[in-house]
Design a protein around this motif. Structure first.
Motif, PDB file in Angstrom:
ATOM      1  N   PRO B 125       0.797  -1.218  -0.152  1.00  0.00           N
ATOM      2  CA  PRO B 125      -0.002   0.199  -0.060  1.00  0.00           C
ATOM      3  C   PRO B 125       0.851   1.365   0.044  1.00  0.00           C
ATOM      4  CG  PRO B 125      -0.434  -1.339   2.107  1.00  0.00           C
ATOM      5  CD  PRO B 125       0.772  -1.831   1.213  1.00  0.00           C
ATOM      6  N   CYS B 126       0.519   2.340  -0.618  1.00  0.00           N
ATOM      7  CA  CYS B 126       1.258   3.515  -0.851  1.00  0.00           C
ATOM      8  C   CYS B 126       0.144   4.746  -0.780  1.00  0.00           C
ATOM      9  CB  CYS B 126       2.048   3.527  -2.382  1.00  0.00           C
ATOM     10  SG  CYS B 126       3.496   2.546  -1.894  1.00  0.00           S
ATOM     11  N   PRO B 127       0.706   5.828  -0.254  1.00  0.00           N
ATOM     12  CA  PRO B 127      -0.172   7.229  -0.216  1.00  0.00           C
ATOM     13  C   PRO B 127      -0.316   7.498  -1.787  1.00  0.00           C
ATOM     14  CG  PRO B 127       1.649   7.342   1.087  1.00  0.00           C
ATOM     15  CD  PRO B 127       1.877   6.222   0.536  1.00  0.00           C
ATOM     16  N   PHE B 128      -1.591   7.722  -2.207  1.00  0.00           N
ATOM     17  CA  PHE B 128      -2.058   8.402  -3.310  1.00  0.00           C
ATOM     18  C   PHE B 128      -2.747   9.627  -3.204  1.00  0.00           C
ATOM     19  CE2 PHE B 128      -4.015   9.052  -7.332  1.00  0.00           C
ATOM     20  CZ  PHE B 128      -3.102   8.570  -8.313  1.00  0.00           C
ATOM     21  N   GLY B 129      -2.092  10.734  -2.976  1.00  0.00           N
ATOM     22  CA  GLY B 129      -2.395  11.989  -2.146  1.00  0.00           C
ATOM     23  C   GLY B 129      -2.962  11.579  -1.022  1.00  0.00           C
ATOM     24  N   ALA B 130      -4.329  11.936  -0.568  1.00  0.00           N
ATOM     25  CA  ALA B 130      -4.832  11.723   0.607  1.00  0.00           C
ATOM     26  C   ALA B 130      -5.344  10.299   0.969  1.00  0.00           C
ATOM     27  CB  ALA B 130      -5.906  13.087   1.132  1.00  0.00           C
ATOM     28  N   ALA B 131      -5.343   9.699  -0.243  1.00  0.00           N
ATOM     29  CA  ALA B 131      -5.907   8.307  -0.209  1.00  0.00           C
ATOM     30  C   ALA B 131      -4.697   7.493  -0.089  1.00  0.00           C
ATOM     31  CB  ALA B 131      -6.784   8.125  -1.354  1.00  0.00           C
ATOM     32  N   THR B 132      -5.294   5.967  -0.078  1.00  0.00           N
ATOM     33  CA  THR B 132      -4.322   4.938  -0.167  1.00  0.00           C
ATOM     34  C   THR B 132      -4.569   4.144  -1.353  1.00  0.00           C
ATOM     35  OG1 THR B 132      -4.587   4.384   2.408  1.00  0.00           O
ATOM     36  CG2 THR B 132      -3.585   2.793   1.362  1.00  0.00           C
ATOM     37  N   LYS B 183       9.358  11.848  -5.792  1.00  0.00           N
ATOM     38  CA  LYS B 183       8.892  13.503  -5.256  1.00  0.00           C
ATOM     39  C   LYS B 183       7.332  13.530  -6.050  1.00  0.00           C
ATOM     40  CE  LYS B 183      13.047  15.146  -3.551  1.00  0.00           C
ATOM     41  NZ  LYS B 183      14.067  15.910  -3.660  1.00  0.00           N
ATOM     42  N   ILE B 184       7.420  13.378  -7.314  1.00  0.00           N
ATOM     43  CA  ILE B 184       6.256  13.454  -8.241  1.00  0.00           C
ATOM     44  C   ILE B 184       5.221  12.460  -7.550  1.00  0.00           C
ATOM     45  CG2 ILE B 184       5.252  13.221 -10.501  1.00  0.00           C
ATOM     46  CD1 ILE B 184       7.899  13.843 -11.583  1.00  0.00           C
ATOM     47  N   PHE B 185       5.365  11.190  -7.351  1.00  0.00           N
ATOM     48  CA  PHE B 185       4.427  10.336  -6.934  1.00  0.00           C
ATOM     49  C   PHE B 185       3.972  10.861  -5.305  1.00  0.00           C
ATOM     50  CE2 PHE B 185       5.803   6.272  -9.390  1.00  0.00           C
ATOM     51  CZ  PHE B 185       5.482   6.973 -10.449  1.00  0.00           C
ATOM     52  N   ALA B 186       4.907  11.352  -4.528  1.00  0.00           N
ATOM     53  CA  ALA B 186       4.320  11.814  -3.271  1.00  0.00           C
ATOM     54  C   ALA B 186       3.561  13.153  -3.214  1.00  0.00           C
ATOM     55  CB  ALA B 186       5.786  12.019  -2.589  1.00  0.00           C
ATOM     56  N   SER B 187       3.641  13.813  -4.452  1.00  0.00           N
ATOM     57  CA  SER B 187       3.143  15.254  -4.457  1.00  0.00           C
ATOM     58  C   SER B 187       1.741  14.994  -5.150  1.00  0.00           C
ATOM     59  CB  SER B 187       3.987  16.193  -5.367  1.00  0.00           C
ATOM     60  OG  SER B 187       3.755  15.712  -6.682  1.00  0.00           O
ATOM     61  N   VAL B 188       1.151  13.961  -5.164  1.00  0.00           N
ATOM     62  CA  VAL B 188      -0.341  13.724  -5.718  1.00  0.00           C
ATOM     63  C   VAL B 188      -1.265  14.693  -5.181  1.00  0.00           C
ATOM     64  CG1 VAL B 188      -2.189  12.300  -6.310  1.00  0.00           C
ATOM     65  CG2 VAL B 188       0.257  11.556  -7.021  1.00  0.00           C
ATOM     66  N   GLU B 189      -2.200  15.539  -5.667  1.00  0.00           N
ATOM     67  CA  GLU B 189      -3.117  16.347  -5.283  1.00  0.00           C
ATOM     68  C   GLU B 189      -4.372  16.046  -6.070  1.00  0.00           C
ATOM     69  OE1 GLU B 189      -2.050  20.165  -4.804  1.00  0.00           O
ATOM     70  OE2 GLU B 189      -1.091  19.940  -2.757  1.00  0.00           O
ATOM     71  N   GLY B 190      -5.460  16.152  -5.286  1.00  0.00           N
ATOM     72  CA  GLY B 190      -6.746  16.420  -6.152  1.00  0.00           C
ATOM     73  C   GLY B 190      -7.822  15.228  -6.233  1.00  0.00           C
ATOM     74  N   LYS B 191      -8.806  15.361  -6.520  1.00  0.00           N
ATOM     75  CA  LYS B 191      -9.979  14.253  -6.719  1.00  0.00           C
ATOM     76  C   LYS B 191      -9.667  13.603  -5.467  1.00  0.00           C
ATOM     77  CE  LYS B 191     -12.141  11.562  -9.843  1.00  0.00           C
ATOM     78  NZ  LYS B 191     -12.464  10.989 -11.483  1.00  0.00           N
TER      79      LYS B 191
END
Lengths: 384, 191
Positions: B125-132, B183-191
């Motif tokens: 499991p990995c963070p995808f923005g605020a979701a998992t 860093k790009i993957f860790a910066s996901v935002e939105g939706k």
């Protein structure tokens, strides 16, 4: 007397399949006359073989190489030193012979063989392509008929080979430069004779084609299994081989399959070959393959596991219970893979059977405490 | 009869029209990559003409390294089309797929795209923005024998799939670029 009956059987077989190539066999240790029309072809295939030697997906395990090379030597006799085997780690069913004596055998082919006799018939086929110089004859025909592009295509393919899988699929029997149907019939007939003369059970020749036809029919897209792509109609080939096997069967009583030896040689590699097969993303074919392998060797945990994975990935109606049954069969065998527990957990979780999923994932974690995907399994467990 | 110079101009025009448009993605500004998702690049990237549901970034050219943003993949659709194959034969996403199934789908699709010996591992499991979401690693080879590595971040929500996939040669390029891709993957935002 036995030899006479064998000769009669062979004569019958030849009558069925037509004359063998008229060209004289090359002498053992043959090298091309570099002032003749063969020179360019040899230069290209030598270059391709040089690339093969350093290709990252060549299997270099000494025991496996010694076994396959030893079998080629047993079949080829005095040509042993002329033929060099390269085992290529790629899951497609294929083998190919180059005109300079290099023979490539895919691990996908080795996975599909159930015994040494089956491998012997396939290798006999490839040895015949070399002995009867089919590639050279094909090139000459292409030149004579003006199919210059075919020759250029071969040269380009050979020069560009950097990866062994590409070499097998383009040089040997690929679309750019393929053997003709007559050459394939010739390789079938003579390959059958080569293996049969060494005592390999003739029924194993049609058996190979029977299961290849079954897998081919399960293919989802139009492309054919590479080894069948330039071969005569599968049904014709199967019928011809079956007739030949029927006539040869009674000529001796001590035919050999060497199934136990083959199993012993292949076992250390099965897990990796099965993962490679599943990774092809062709679960319909994989179901057919593992149904056959697990039926023939039901005590083999890895075949049962492969069948479970193939059902899970195919995911058609009624596949879920069949997947779980196969995983359970794997777990009932000696030395089962822990991943069978994971498979049950995944199928049960998707089916909404939370207790079974939880039990299976817990068992997987217990049996494989250091599994690379343990964090994912722990996450699944929090969802159950 | 058309004059040769005019024919040449026409042919050049046709060739240029077929070229892929490349634009720059500036660092430090949120960049939309589809399906309402933004990421924050740390360095300047080259973006290859985005298509619906598919944005590709590269540092050294797509033949060397690339980050694919595959977004809004609906139930019954493939991750992307593969030339010469029907979508159903490439492999399709199903909304009830578990992360393991998506991992299998990525591997199978890459095999059909023409890569060899594709192997996935370390699914977690990995963070995808605020979701998992989930992530996994890839090892594979091109048809020319170049050994490659990859890293995938994905999430399924609202019955659609987003897959972000980084690919680069295992020698030098992967290790050189993976920190900025992380860093790009860790910066996901939105939706």
């Amino acid at each position: 007397m036995r030899e006479r009956r064998l000769l009669l059987a062979c004569a019958g077989w030849l009558a069925l399949t037509g004359p063998l190539a008229a060209a004289p066999l090359p002498p053992p240790g043959y090298e091309a006359d570099m002032s003749g029309d063969e020179a360019g072809l040899w230069m290209q295939v030598d270059k391709a073989e040089a690339a093969l030697k350093v290709a990252p997906n060549i299997v270099r395990d000494p025991a496996l190489n010694a076994y396959v090379q030893g079998l080629v030597c047993r079949l080829a006799g005095e040509y042993c030193d002329t033929l060099r085997v390269y085992i290529v780690e790629t899951p497609e069913f294929n083998a190919a012979a180059m005109p300079n004596g290099a023979i490539m055998v895919n691990t996908g082919l080795l996975l599909r063989m159930q015994n040494e006799a089956q491998l012997a018939f396939v290798l006999g086929h490839e040895i015949t392509h070399f002995l009867h110089r089919h590639t050279l004859e094909h090139m000459r025909m292409a030149v004579h008929t003006g199919s210059v592009l075919a020759v250029i295509g071969l040269a380009t393919a050979a020069a560009g080979v950097g990866y062994a899988g590409s070499a097998v699929n383009t040089l040997g029997v690929g679309a750019i430069y393929s053997n003709s149907r007559d050459e394939e019939r010739d390789a079938d007939a003579n390959g059958f004779q080569i293996a049969m003369n060494k005592g390999y059970a003739p029924d194993q020749a049609p058996a190979v084609w029977r299961f290849m036809v079954a897998e081919d029919k399960a293919r989802e897209h139009s492309g054919r299994i590479a080894f069948l792509a330039d071969h005569p109609q599968s049904e014709e080939r199967l019928a011809t081989l079956q007739k030949a096997a029927d006539s040869a069967r009674s000529t001796r009583s001590d035919w050999t399959e060497n199934a136990d030896l083959y199993r012993k040689i292949a076992t250390p590699f099965l897990s990796r070959w099965i993962e490679d097969e599943l990774a092809r993303g062709e679960p319909r074919e994989s179901v057919v393959l593992f149904q056959r392998l697990s039926a023939a060797d039901p005590a083999n945990a890895l075949y049962q596991y492969g069948l479970g994975e193939a059902y899970r990935r195919r995911n058609m109606k009624d596949d879920a219970p069949q997947a779980i049954a196969a995983y359970r069969a794997a777990l009932a065998c000696a030395e089962p893979p822990a991943e069978a527990w994971r498979g049950i957990g995944l199928v049960a979780m998707k089916s909404g059977d939370r207790p079974q999923a939880k039990d299976a994932f817990t068992a997987y974690r217990a049996h494989a405490p250091d599994a690379a995907d343990k964090a994912m399994i722990d996450f699944y467990l929090t969802q159950l | 009869m058309m004059r040769p110079i005019r024919l040449l101009v026409l042919l050049l025009g046709a060739a240029l029209a077929g070229c892929t448009a490349v634009t720059l993605v500036e660092p430090g500004k949120p960049a939309a990559v589809g399906d309402g998702v933004n990421v924050m690049p740390q360095v300047r990237w080259n973006q290859i003409a985005p298509r619906k549901g598919q944005t590709v970034w590269t540092q050294n050219g797509p033949a060397i390294d690339s980050v694919y943003f595959l977004t809004g993949i609906a139930d019954g659709k493939p991750l992307y089309s593969v030339a010469g194959m029907r979508d159903a034969d490439v492999g399709i996403f199903r909304a009830n797929m578990l992360p393991n199934d998506v991992q299998d789908l990525v591997v199978g699709t890459m095999q059909k795209e023409g890569y060899d010996n594709v192997r996935a591992g370390s699914l977690a499991p990995c963070p995808f923005g605020a979701a998992t979401g989930f992530c996994f690693d890839l090892d594979f080879a091109t048809k020319d024998g170049l050994l490659m590595k990859g890293k995938v971040l994905a999430i399924t929500r609202n019955n659609t799939l987003n897959v972000f996939e980084f690919r680069a040669p295992s020698e030098y390029y992967f290790a050189a670029l993976v920190p900025t891709v992380d860093k790009i993957f860790a910066s996901v935002e939105g939706k």
